[in-house]
Design an enzyme around this catalytic site. Structure first.
Site, PDB file in Angstrom:
ATOM      1  N   ASP A  30       0.849  -1.192   0.000  1.00  0.00           N
ATOM      2  CA  ASP A  30       0.000   0.000   0.000  1.00  0.00           C
ATOM      3  C   ASP A  30       0.887   1.246   0.000  1.00  0.00           C
ATOM      4  O   ASP A  30       1.886   1.314   0.716  1.00  0.00           O
ATOM      5  CB  ASP A  30      -0.925   0.004   1.221  1.00  0.00           C
ATOM      6  CG  ASP A  30      -2.068   0.998   1.066  1.00  0.00           C
ATOM      7  OD1 ASP A  30      -3.227   0.549   0.934  1.00  0.00           O
ATOM      8  OD2 ASP A  30      -1.812   2.218   1.067  1.00  0.00           O
ATOM      9  N   ILE A  31       0.515   2.234  -0.810  1.00  0.00           N
ATOM     10  CA  ILE A  31       1.325   3.448  -0.959  1.00  0.00           C
ATOM     11  C   ILE A  31       1.268   4.327   0.296  1.00  0.00           C
ATOM     12  O   ILE A  31       2.161   5.153   0.523  1.00  0.00           O
ATOM     13  CB  ILE A  31       0.853   4.239  -2.209  1.00  0.00           C
ATOM     14  CG1 ILE A  31       1.971   5.110  -2.758  1.00  0.00           C
ATOM     15  CG2 ILE A  31      -0.407   5.043  -1.931  1.00  0.00           C
ATOM     16  CD1 ILE A  31       1.681   5.681  -4.146  1.00  0.00           C
ATOM     17  N   ASN A  87     -13.023  -3.150   2.351  1.00  0.00           N
ATOM     18  CA  ASN A  87     -13.991  -2.070   2.462  1.00  0.00           C
ATOM     19  C   ASN A  87     -14.964  -2.160   1.287  1.00  0.00           C
ATOM     20  O   ASN A  87     -14.537  -2.355   0.149  1.00  0.00           O
ATOM     21  CB  ASN A  87     -13.284  -0.707   2.433  1.00  0.00           C
ATOM     22  CG  ASN A  87     -12.353  -0.523   3.619  1.00  0.00           C
ATOM     23  OD1 ASN A  87     -12.663  -0.975   4.724  1.00  0.00           O
ATOM     24  ND2 ASN A  87     -11.219   0.118   3.403  1.00  0.00           N
ATOM     25  N   GLY A  93     -15.343   3.368   3.483  1.00  0.00           N
ATOM     26  CA  GLY A  93     -13.986   3.831   3.214  1.00  0.00           C
ATOM     27  C   GLY A  93     -13.379   3.318   1.924  1.00  0.00           C
ATOM     28  O   GLY A  93     -12.180   3.492   1.695  1.00  0.00           O
ATOM     29  N   GLN A  94     -14.179   2.674   1.056  1.00  0.00           N
ATOM     30  CA  GLN A  94     -13.613   2.215  -0.221  1.00  0.00           C
ATOM     31  C   GLN A  94     -13.412   3.411  -1.137  1.00  0.00           C
ATOM     32  O   GLN A  94     -14.373   4.116  -1.480  1.00  0.00           O
ATOM     33  CB  GLN A  94     -14.523   1.178  -0.904  1.00  0.00           C
ATOM     34  CG  GLN A  94     -13.885   0.616  -2.179  1.00  0.00           C
ATOM     35  CD  GLN A  94     -14.713  -0.487  -2.838  1.00  0.00           C
ATOM     36  OE1 GLN A  94     -15.826  -0.791  -2.413  1.00  0.00           O
ATOM     37  NE2 GLN A  94     -14.163  -1.075  -3.892  1.00  0.00           N
ATOM     38  N   HIS A 100     -10.479  -5.126  -3.509  1.00  0.00           N
ATOM     39  CA  HIS A 100      -9.131  -5.367  -2.980  1.00  0.00           C
ATOM     40  C   HIS A 100      -9.214  -5.701  -1.507  1.00  0.00           C
ATOM     41  O   HIS A 100     -10.051  -5.183  -0.780  1.00  0.00           O
ATOM     42  CB  HIS A 100      -8.220  -4.149  -3.192  1.00  0.00           C
ATOM     43  CG  HIS A 100      -8.780  -2.868  -2.693  1.00  0.00           C
ATOM     44  ND1 HIS A 100      -9.725  -2.148  -3.393  1.00  0.00           N
ATOM     45  CD2 HIS A 100      -8.546  -2.163  -1.557  1.00  0.00           C
ATOM     46  CE1 HIS A 100     -10.047  -1.060  -2.709  1.00  0.00           C
ATOM     47  NE2 HIS A 100      -9.356  -1.048  -1.589  1.00  0.00           N
ATOM     48  N   HIS A 102      -7.128  -5.647   2.058  1.00  0.00           N
ATOM     49  CA  HIS A 102      -5.993  -5.106   2.812  1.00  0.00           C
ATOM     50  C   HIS A 102      -5.494  -6.181   3.770  1.00  0.00           C
ATOM     51  O   HIS A 102      -6.294  -6.805   4.478  1.00  0.00           O
ATOM     52  CB  HIS A 102      -6.413  -3.914   3.681  1.00  0.00           C
ATOM     53  CG  HIS A 102      -6.895  -2.721   2.941  1.00  0.00           C
ATOM     54  ND1 HIS A 102      -6.135  -1.583   2.788  1.00  0.00           N
ATOM     55  CD2 HIS A 102      -8.068  -2.460   2.322  1.00  0.00           C
ATOM     56  CE1 HIS A 102      -6.821  -0.673   2.119  1.00  0.00           C
ATOM     57  NE2 HIS A 102      -8.003  -1.180   1.836  1.00  0.00           N
TER      58      HIS A 102
HETATM   59  P1  AMP Z   1      -9.687   1.557   0.067  1.00  0.00           P
HETATM   60  O1  AMP Z   1      -9.754   2.835   0.859  1.00  0.00           O
HETATM   61  O2  AMP Z   1     -10.152   0.336   0.782  1.00  0.00           O
HETATM   62  O3  AMP Z   1     -10.344   1.711  -1.302  1.00  0.00           O
HETATM   63  O4  AMP Z   1      -8.148   1.295  -0.186  1.00  0.00           O
HETATM   64  C1  AMP Z   1      -7.437   1.851  -1.225  1.00  0.00           C
HETATM   65  C2  AMP Z   1      -5.995   1.755  -0.839  1.00  0.00           C
HETATM   66  O5  AMP Z   1      -5.214   1.914  -2.002  1.00  0.00           O
HETATM   67  C3  AMP Z   1      -5.538   2.835   0.148  1.00  0.00           C
HETATM   68  O6  AMP Z   1      -5.030   2.209   1.329  1.00  0.00           O
HETATM   69  C4  AMP Z   1      -4.467   3.596  -0.627  1.00  0.00           C
HETATM   70  O7  AMP Z   1      -3.392   4.015   0.195  1.00  0.00           O
HETATM   71  C5  AMP Z   1      -4.031   2.574  -1.658  1.00  0.00           C
HETATM   72  N1  AMP Z   1      -3.485   3.125  -2.889  1.00  0.00           N
HETATM   73  C6  AMP Z   1      -3.986   4.130  -3.635  1.00  0.00           C
HETATM   74  N2  AMP Z   1      -3.214   4.346  -4.726  1.00  0.00           N
HETATM   75  C7  AMP Z   1      -2.207   3.446  -4.647  1.00  0.00           C
HETATM   76  C8  AMP Z   1      -1.060   3.160  -5.465  1.00  0.00           C
HETATM   77  N3  AMP Z   1      -0.808   3.842  -6.584  1.00  0.00           N
HETATM   78  N4  AMP Z   1      -0.205   2.188  -5.067  1.00  0.00           N
HETATM   79  C9  AMP Z   1      -0.449   1.482  -3.924  1.00  0.00           C
HETATM   80  N5  AMP Z   1      -1.507   1.697  -3.130  1.00  0.00           N
HETATM   81  C10 AMP Z   1      -2.366   2.665  -3.481  1.00  0.00           C
END
Ligand code: AMP
Ligand code: ZN
Length: 114
Positions: A30-31, A87, A93-94, A100, A102
């Site tokens: 995760d970024i 999520n 929070g999605q 995906h 986590h």
């Molecule tokens: P959600 O809030 O469940 O939709 O999770 C989306 C997740 O994607 C968040 O934890 C972000 O930090 C992560 N995210 C968004 N863009 C990127 C990216 N380019 N590379 C890796 N993780 C990312």
């Protein structure tokens, strides 16, 4: 799907820190990590949310959960425990509309989540 961030990451069109890849799944760091270990697993198939799954996706979801457990063990989280979180939609929070999971570990977690 053409304009989907996680489809592009899974296809290697946007860079990421790979954790695992096969023909059906891609896992990456995760970024914006919320724990010392925080990675995501996405199916390569574009499915927007949990509520878009069909009965035909049962094996895919089962294998996603099994993969989460395998990768968590490989990351050394088996003893301490870890959290597997999906999520579903904006209220939960999605933010990225490609299903995906986590996987978070390496610290204490509270219940219920905030
Ligand atoms: P959600 O809030 O469940 O939709 O999770 C989306 C997740 O994607 C968040 O934890 C972000 O930090 C992560 N995210 C968004 N863009 C990127 C990216 N380019 N590379 C890796 N993780 C990312
Ligand atoms: Zn997608």
């Amino acid at each position: 799907m053409a304009d989907c961030l996680f489809c592009k990451i899974a296809a290697g069109e946007i860079p990421s820190r790979q954790v695992f890849a096969d023909d059906r799944f891609y896992a990456f760091e995760d970024i914006n990590p919320q724990a010392p270990t925080h990675f995501l697993i996405v199916p390569r198939k574009h499915i927007p949310t949990l509520d878009d799954l069909s009965r035909d996706d049962g094996a895919l979801v089962g294998d996603l959960v099994l993969l989460a457990s395998k990768l968590a063990r490989e990351k050394g989280l088996a003893e301490s425990g870890y959290r597997l979180n999906i999520n579903c939609k904006e209220g939960a929070g999605q933010t990225v509309l490609h299903l995906h999971a986590h996987i978070l570990g390496g610290r204490e977690f509270r219940w219920p989540p905030g």
